[in-house]
Motif scaffolding. Structure first.
Motif, PDB file in Angstrom:
ATOM      1  N   ILE A  69     102.608  58.233 -77.198  1.00 32.40           N
ATOM      2  CA  ILE A  69     101.675  58.767 -78.192  1.00 32.40           C
ATOM      3  C   ILE A  69     102.164  60.117 -78.714  1.00 32.40           C
ATOM      4  O   ILE A  69     102.454  61.034 -77.943  1.00 32.40           O
ATOM      5  CB  ILE A  69     100.264  58.924 -77.582  1.00 32.40           C
ATOM      6  CG1 ILE A  69      99.844  57.635 -76.869  1.00 32.40           C
ATOM      7  CG2 ILE A  69      99.279  59.314 -78.661  1.00 32.40           C
ATOM      8  CD1 ILE A  69      99.904  56.379 -77.706  1.00 32.40           C
TER       9      ILE A  69
ATOM     10  N   LYS B  21     102.652  56.781 -82.974  1.00 29.43           N
ATOM     11  CA  LYS B  21     103.210  56.353 -81.694  1.00 29.43           C
ATOM     12  C   LYS B  21     104.557  55.675 -81.877  1.00 29.43           C
ATOM     13  O   LYS B  21     104.825  55.002 -82.878  1.00 29.43           O
ATOM     14  CB  LYS B  21     102.266  55.386 -80.988  1.00 29.43           C
ATOM     15  CG  LYS B  21     102.028  54.083 -81.738  1.00 29.43           C
ATOM     16  CD  LYS B  21     101.093  53.157 -80.980  1.00 29.43           C
ATOM     17  CE  LYS B  21     100.792  51.903 -81.780  1.00 29.43           C
ATOM     18  NZ  LYS B  21     101.968  51.065 -82.038  1.00 29.43           N
TER      19      LYS B  21
ATOM     20  N   TRP C  94     106.671  52.666 -80.029  1.00 26.66           N
ATOM     21  CA  TRP C  94     106.264  51.507 -79.255  1.00 26.66           C
ATOM     22  C   TRP C  94     107.425  50.535 -79.108  1.00 26.66           C
ATOM     23  O   TRP C  94     108.370  50.536 -79.899  1.00 26.66           O
ATOM     24  CB  TRP C  94     105.078  50.793 -79.924  1.00 26.66           C
ATOM     25  CG  TRP C  94     105.347  50.307 -81.322  1.00 26.66           C
ATOM     26  CD1 TRP C  94     105.189  51.012 -82.478  1.00 26.66           C
ATOM     27  CD2 TRP C  94     105.852  49.021 -81.697  1.00 26.66           C
ATOM     28  NE1 TRP C  94     105.548  50.255 -83.562  1.00 26.66           N
ATOM     29  CE2 TRP C  94     105.957  49.013 -83.114  1.00 26.66           C
ATOM     30  CE3 TRP C  94     106.214  47.874 -80.996  1.00 26.66           C
ATOM     31  CZ2 TRP C  94     106.429  47.916 -83.827  1.00 26.66           C
ATOM     32  CZ3 TRP C  94     106.673  46.773 -81.693  1.00 26.66           C
ATOM     33  CH2 TRP C  94     106.768  46.798 -83.095  1.00 26.66           C
TER      34      TRP C  94
ATOM     35  N   TYR D 296     103.797  52.291 -75.127  1.00 34.21           N
ATOM     36  CA  TYR D 296     103.426  53.172 -76.226  1.00 34.21           C
ATOM     37  C   TYR D 296     103.705  54.602 -75.779  1.00 34.21           C
ATOM     38  O   TYR D 296     103.361  54.978 -74.653  1.00 34.21           O
ATOM     39  CB  TYR D 296     101.928  53.079 -76.550  1.00 34.21           C
ATOM     40  CG  TYR D 296     101.448  51.813 -77.206  1.00 34.21           C
ATOM     41  CD1 TYR D 296     102.330  50.862 -77.725  1.00 34.21           C
ATOM     42  CD2 TYR D 296     100.087  51.570 -77.342  1.00 34.21           C
ATOM     43  CE1 TYR D 296     101.868  49.704 -78.331  1.00 34.21           C
ATOM     44  CE2 TYR D 296      99.610  50.407 -77.945  1.00 34.21           C
ATOM     45  CZ  TYR D 296     100.508  49.482 -78.430  1.00 34.21           C
ATOM     46  OH  TYR D 296     100.029  48.335 -79.029  1.00 34.21           O
TER      47      TYR D 296
END
Length: 277
Positions: A45, A87, A89, A43
């Motif tokens: 952010i 995010k 991912w 991830y």
């Protein structure tokens, strides 16, 4: 030389495969508890507020943090406010030989990249490739995933890294040290297995699982790397260098050198000295 030698070997033989990737704005219905995935996740952010649990550790990720959630570890996640959790991912696998990297290494789950813009650009490249139907897209996605993995490793403190099977890691480190210190000698599987205090058959399986290639192939690669150094820094003949490294047969040496370097020893020396090929 220390256990970081083993890490170098792991990363040199690392194979990654992208499963899926995207960019999302996660609302309050983004939630799952106590599941154990058979894939790993990154991830990155961008904003918002969220909560993660990886194993027995809880995190409240902040913008600019790169989060690793390795496979085989119990996890939970949730968005914890009305502000969307933003995010990038991806789900992926990372293997050294037959072994998943994160079943071998224990890494910090969170790193703060020095260059977040480069990480975001790598993620954008991954997501764009994942959405593309182009024939080359999977290859480009894999290269960007390796780039992302490099950024992660680059920003970790090496003292935060540990080996899950420290006993095997120490034995293999001793073997790699021995190979490096005796690269000009001919070594047998029996010699290396004795250093690791293992039966030769078990040693060969463990070495390939952990390093990614069989012991003899690894030794040959290291001999070729030493040959490159000698061709660049000494005036010894190709034949003399082959003898020095225990090849004996000049034809076999030249064949192996070209297989690994893409050039014959003579072409390699000429190229390194600034000559045309």
């Amino acid at each position: 030389m220390d256990s970081h030698t083993l890490l170098t070997s792991y990363l040199a033989n690392l194979k990654v495969d992208l499963i899926v990737a995207d960019y999302n704005e996660c609302s309050t219905d983004w939630r799952d508890l106590d599941y154990t995935p058979d894939y790993s996740k990154f991830y990155f952010i961008i904003g918002g507020e969220g909560w993660l649990k990886i194993g027995d550790k809880e995190y409240y990720p902040k913008p600019g943090e790169l989060i690793l959630m390795p496979e085989g570890v119990k996890q939970s996640y949730a968005c914890i406010s009305e502000r969307p959790f933003l995010k990038y991912w991806c789900h992926f696998s990372a293997k050294v030989g037959e072994m998943n990297l994160f079943r071998v290494l224990e890494l910090s789950h969170v790193c703060i990249p020095e260059n977040p813009a480069a990480v975001e650009a790598a993620f954008k490249g991954i997501t764009d490739s994942a959405r593309s139907d182009a024939v080359y897209a999977p290859l480009l996605a894999r290269s960007k995933l390796l780039e992302l993995m490099s950024y992660y490793m680059m920003n970790l403190k090496l003292d935060e890294l540990s080996y899950k099977n420290l006993g095997a890691a120490r034995k293999l480190t001793a073997v790699l040290d021995y190979i490096a210190e005796n690269i000009e000698q001919n070594m047998t599987i029996h010699d290396l297995a004795e250093i690791a205090y293992m039966h030769p058959n078990y040693f060969m399986r463990l070495f390939k699982q952990q390093i990614g290639v069989p012991p003899i192939q690894y030794i040959t690669r290291q001999k070729i790397e030493k040959a490159k150094e000698l061709l660049t820094t000494t005036s010894g003949s190709v034949s003399a260098i082959a003898d020095q490294l225990g090849f004996g047969d000049l034809f076999y040496f030249s064949k192996q050198f070209k297989k690994h370097a893409g050039l014959t020893p003579t072409e390699f020396r000429k190229h390194k000295s600034g000559g045309m090929i």
